[in-house]
Scaffold this active site. Structure first.
Site, PDB file in Angstrom:
ATOM      1  N   CYS A  60       9.455   1.879   3.181  1.00  0.00           N
ATOM      2  CA  CYS A  60      10.480   0.591   3.510  1.00  0.00           C
ATOM      3  C   CYS A  60      11.931   1.308   3.889  1.00  0.00           C
ATOM      4  CB  CYS A  60      10.475  -0.348   2.368  1.00  0.00           C
ATOM      5  SG  CYS A  60      11.034   0.338   0.967  1.00  0.00           S
ATOM      6  N   SER A 101       5.318  -6.981   3.027  1.00  0.00           N
ATOM      7  CA  SER A 101       5.933  -7.323   4.508  1.00  0.00           C
ATOM      8  C   SER A 101       6.563  -8.686   4.382  1.00  0.00           C
ATOM      9  CB  SER A 101       4.916  -7.009   5.446  1.00  0.00           C
ATOM     10  OG  SER A 101       3.817  -8.196   5.103  1.00  0.00           O
ATOM     11  N   PHE A 154       0.895  -1.268   0.131  1.00  0.00           N
ATOM     12  CA  PHE A 154      -0.016   0.052   0.137  1.00  0.00           C
ATOM     13  C   PHE A 154       0.980   1.169   0.016  1.00  0.00           C
ATOM     14  CE2 PHE A 154       0.982  -0.001   4.599  1.00  0.00           C
ATOM     15  CZ  PHE A 154       1.169   1.321   4.604  1.00  0.00           C
TER      16      PHE A 154
HETATM   17  P1  NAD Z   1       1.571  -6.279   3.147  1.00  0.00           P
HETATM   18  O1  NAD Z   1       2.692  -7.484   3.026  1.00  0.00           O
HETATM   19  O2  NAD Z   1       0.800  -6.502   4.178  1.00  0.00           O
HETATM   20  O3  NAD Z   1       0.923  -6.522   1.610  1.00  0.00           O
HETATM   21  C1  NAD Z   1       1.315  -6.562   0.512  1.00  0.00           C
HETATM   22  C2  NAD Z   1       0.604  -7.417  -0.599  1.00  0.00           C
HETATM   23  O4  NAD Z   1       0.354  -8.585  -0.138  1.00  0.00           O
HETATM   24  C3  NAD Z   1      -0.798  -6.804  -0.703  1.00  0.00           C
HETATM   25  O5  NAD Z   1      -1.140  -6.945  -2.210  1.00  0.00           O
HETATM   26  C4  NAD Z   1      -1.869  -7.439   0.046  1.00  0.00           C
HETATM   27  O6  NAD Z   1      -3.069  -7.797  -0.480  1.00  0.00           O
HETATM   28  C5  NAD Z   1      -1.043  -8.921   0.064  1.00  0.00           C
HETATM   29  N1  NAD Z   1      -1.302  -9.510   1.477  1.00  0.00           N
HETATM   30  C6  NAD Z   1      -1.268  -9.071   2.608  1.00  0.00           C
HETATM   31  N2  NAD Z   1      -1.380 -10.040   3.613  1.00  0.00           N
HETATM   32  C7  NAD Z   1      -1.701 -11.270   2.819  1.00  0.00           C
HETATM   33  C8  NAD Z   1      -1.818 -12.646   3.306  1.00  0.00           C
HETATM   34  N3  NAD Z   1      -1.899 -12.695   4.597  1.00  0.00           N
HETATM   35  N4  NAD Z   1      -1.822 -13.349   2.318  1.00  0.00           N
HETATM   36  C9  NAD Z   1      -1.609 -13.100   1.160  1.00  0.00           C
HETATM   37  N5  NAD Z   1      -1.459 -12.119   0.849  1.00  0.00           N
HETATM   38  C10 NAD Z   1      -1.597 -10.894   1.809  1.00  0.00           C
HETATM   39  O7  NAD Z   1       2.324  -5.149   3.236  1.00  0.00           O
HETATM   40  P2  NAD Z   1       1.845  -3.812   3.248  1.00  0.00           P
HETATM   41  O8  NAD Z   1       1.481  -3.637   4.472  1.00  0.00           O
HETATM   42  O9  NAD Z   1       0.873  -3.206   2.038  1.00  0.00           O
HETATM   43  O10 NAD Z   1       3.257  -2.812   2.913  1.00  0.00           O
HETATM   44  C11 NAD Z   1       4.214  -2.576   4.027  1.00  0.00           C
HETATM   45  C12 NAD Z   1       5.103  -3.307   4.046  1.00  0.00           C
HETATM   46  O11 NAD Z   1       5.938  -3.308   2.717  1.00  0.00           O
HETATM   47  C13 NAD Z   1       6.403  -2.639   4.890  1.00  0.00           C
HETATM   48  O12 NAD Z   1       6.949  -4.176   5.572  1.00  0.00           O
HETATM   49  C14 NAD Z   1       7.574  -2.390   3.922  1.00  0.00           C
HETATM   50  O13 NAD Z   1       8.779  -2.526   4.687  1.00  0.00           O
HETATM   51  C15 NAD Z   1       7.197  -3.252   2.968  1.00  0.00           C
HETATM   52  N6  NAD Z   1       7.761  -2.768   1.753  1.00  0.00           N
HETATM   53  C16 NAD Z   1       9.153  -3.095   1.315  1.00  0.00           C
HETATM   54  C17 NAD Z   1       9.787  -2.201   0.303  1.00  0.00           C
HETATM   55  C18 NAD Z   1      11.015  -2.754  -0.095  1.00  0.00           C
HETATM   56  O14 NAD Z   1      11.394  -2.240  -1.464  1.00  0.00           O
HETATM   57  N7  NAD Z   1      11.575  -3.450   0.659  1.00  0.00           N
HETATM   58  C19 NAD Z   1       9.015  -1.437  -0.299  1.00  0.00           C
HETATM   59  C20 NAD Z   1       7.611  -1.156   0.132  1.00  0.00           C
HETATM   60  C21 NAD Z   1       7.248  -1.631   1.272  1.00  0.00           C
END
Ligand code: NAD
Length: 519
Positions: A304, A249, A172
């Site tokens: 991130c 994440s 997000f």
């Molecule tokens: P998230 O992992 O909750 O969601 C990412 C995607 O996974 C979304 O499309 C979501 O629908 C899906 N998802 C979420 N929970 C799920 C589940 N239980 N089963 C299957 N799919 C699922 O992450 P977020 O909260 O949207 O984003 C924040 C996180 O992303 C932070 O940890 C941040 O550090 C990381 N991030 C990392 C980078 C990088 O380049 N390293 C960049 C941006 C964000």
């Protein structure tokens, strides 16, 4: 009478539901070049983080809709993979122009659904746009290798060819940039795509694929589906999907990496982070503290690469009160308000998690040097706001240090020497980003040589590489072999095909077949 009463209540409830949903726009699927209303019965309410009012309903796409998206990408691959590289390059030229021309509108969409400030949202779009601009050099990026005369009259050529249908799953926090890390590069290499944006803010991605169509991306080459668990499992398991790009994440990324790999797919996964900024006593004080505050609290800490952990070395710890004073000056408001420095966090649940982690720090003995927990923003009393918060005297065994807080909370630690700072950072499992602030070249060099983190800034607080390089987070912040964008990104979205040819004018004189390896 009771039955008729009950009936009229349920009819009223039904009408109320219908009325409410009729007034709330829905987010569509994008399949085979068309915006398609989902037939699902399961919808996710997307709320403006500044007000918590529902602004759109996002479908959990049905199995059939997801199958249609993959089938459309598979059919489009047959022709798209055979288009000339110059045609694909021309599409990217037009796409980058359209993104630039619609930058303000895209940024407004980001702010509306995600909450970040408008100027920061423009940065979100711009960083994605730069990847599209880099895609325009595909004629150099996708060059293969050749070696003439590997044997008599024999030459070898290696081509970089596309994989097929690829898929992306995005988080997000960068709703424009991260989809743009994925589908443009995949497409320009000759692949087709299915993307599942975050259900929390898919609006920018939807507008981007519309602009892509306008730029000449043929129908079916990029498709958008929505949802959470089921759509993610669908992508991991589908036999027609060759590769998955994930950003999000830790837990979800590891799950997708394992499940996708088990099904024989390439997976690149950018994961969570805990980024440390090291402040040497010889640093330029004013510049360092200004950079630190911007990098810790910008985007309400939901980056991130946010610099969430400050490590003051030796005498620099005397600057901590000045850091607190600087952080106090930041203005918290709805993202579209002109002078806002930081907006709300994404959801009430995210806010509660942040507050719980701050409280755990206090309980574990940290010093709450700045408390942003009780902030109320006038006119946006129902928003998910957290003000800049600083926890000082943090120790590495505290929960608030170990967890990625993903909110406007800066943890402050102190050490006596640069060696201790390096050990502390290298002992943290994450390796996304780090920065050192110093005026001493030898200290900076020692740090960059000894630190085990993928992206390092020297007097640069958020050292995200531009797209001619790659995003090189390491250790627990990345799973896979090829990073996002740059040369590594092209490697991810292509495979090598090698042709060895023998062209000889004369026929052979010795007609015995060789059965031994040639020597
Ligand atoms: P998230 O992992 O909750 O969601 C990412 C995607 O996974 C979304 O499309 C979501 O629908 C899906 N998802 C979420 N929970 C799920 C589940 N239980 N089963 C299957 N799919 C699922 O992450 P977020 O909260 O949207 O984003 C924040 C996180 O992303 C932070 O940890 C941040 O550090 C990381 N991030 C990392 C980078 C990088 O380049 N390293 C960049 C941006 C964000």
């Amino acid at each position: 009478r009771n039955i008729s009463q009950a009936k009229s209540v349920s009819i009223r409830a039904f009408l109320a539901r219908g009325y409410a949903s009729a007034n709330i726009p829905t987010t569509k699927n994008f399949i085979n070049g068309q915006m398609v209303e989902s037939k699902t019965t399961e919808w996710i309410d997307l709320k403006d983080p500044a007000t918590n009012q529902v602004i759109t309903r996002v479908p959990k796409s049905t199995k059939q809709e997801m199958e249609d998206a993959v089938a459309s990408a598979k059919a489009a691959y047959k022709t798209w993979s055979k288009t000339s590289i110059l045609t694909r390059q021309q599409v990217m030229f037009k796409f980058q122009h359209l993104i630039r021309a619609n930058m303000k509108e895209l940024a407004e969409l980001v702010t509306k659904e995600q909450g970040k400030t408008l100027v920061d949202a423009e940065g979100d779009v711009l960083r994605g746009l730069q990847v599209v601009e880099h895609c325009c050099s595909i004629t150099s990026l996708q060059l293969g290798e050749t070696l003439p005369s590997v044997s008599k009259d024999m030459d070898t050529m290696t081509f970089r060819v596309p994989l097929g249908v690829c898929a992306g799953i995005t988080p997000f926090n960068f709703p424009a940039m991260i989809p743009l890390w994925m589908f443009p590069l995949a497409l320009v290499c000759g692949n087709t795509y299915v993307i599942k944006p975050s259900e929390k803010d898919p609006g920018a991605c939807m507008r981007l694929v519309e602009l892509g169509k306008q730029a000449g991306i043929p129908d079916g080459c990029v498709n958008v589906i929505h949802g959470m668990h089921d759509s993610v499992n669908f992508i991991c398991d589908h036999p027609d999907i060759q590769a998955i790009s994930f950003v999000g994440s830790d837990k979800v990324g590891r799950y997708i990496y394992e499940r996708g790999s088990k099904h024989g797919k390439r997976v690149q996964a950018n994961l969570g982070a805990k980024n440390h900024g090291v402040i040497m006593p010889d640093a330029n004080k004013e510049n360092t503290l200004t950079q630190l505050v911007g990098a810790a609290f910008g985007a309400a800490g939901q980056r991130c690469m946010a610099l969430t952990t400050a490590v003051f070395v030796g005498e620099s710890k005397k600057w901590i009160p000045d850091l607190v004073e600087k952080a106090k000056k930041l203005k918290v408001n709805a993202g579209h308000v002109a002078d806002a420095d930081l907006g709300p966090v994404i959801s009430p649940e995210a806010k509660q998690r942040i507050l719980d982690l701050v409280q755990s720090g206090v309980k574990d003995g940290a010093n709450l040097a700045l408390d942003g927990r009780k902030i109320v923003v006038k006119g946006y009393e129902k928003g998910n706001f957290v003000g800049p918060t600083i926890l000082a005297d943090v120790k590495t065994d505290m929960e608030c240090y170990k967890e990625e807080i993903f909110g406007p909370v800066l943890c402050v630690l102190t050490v006596d020497t640069i060696d201790e700072a390096i050990d502390l950072i290298n002992n943290n499992p994450y390796g996304n980003g780090t920065a050192i602030f110093t005026r001493n070249g030898a200290t900076a060099r020692k740090f960059t040589q000894e630190i085990d983190v993928g992206q390092i800034g020297v007097n640069v607080p958020i050292p995200v590489p531009l797209p001619m390089f790659s995003f090189t987070g390491s250790r627990a912040s990345f799973a896979g072999d090829n990073n996002f964008y740059g040369k590594a990104g092209v490697n991810f979205y292509t495979q090598l095909k090698t042709v060895t040819s023998l062209w000889r004018e004369q026929d052979v004189t010795d007609s015995r077949s060789a059965t031994a390896m040639p020597i």
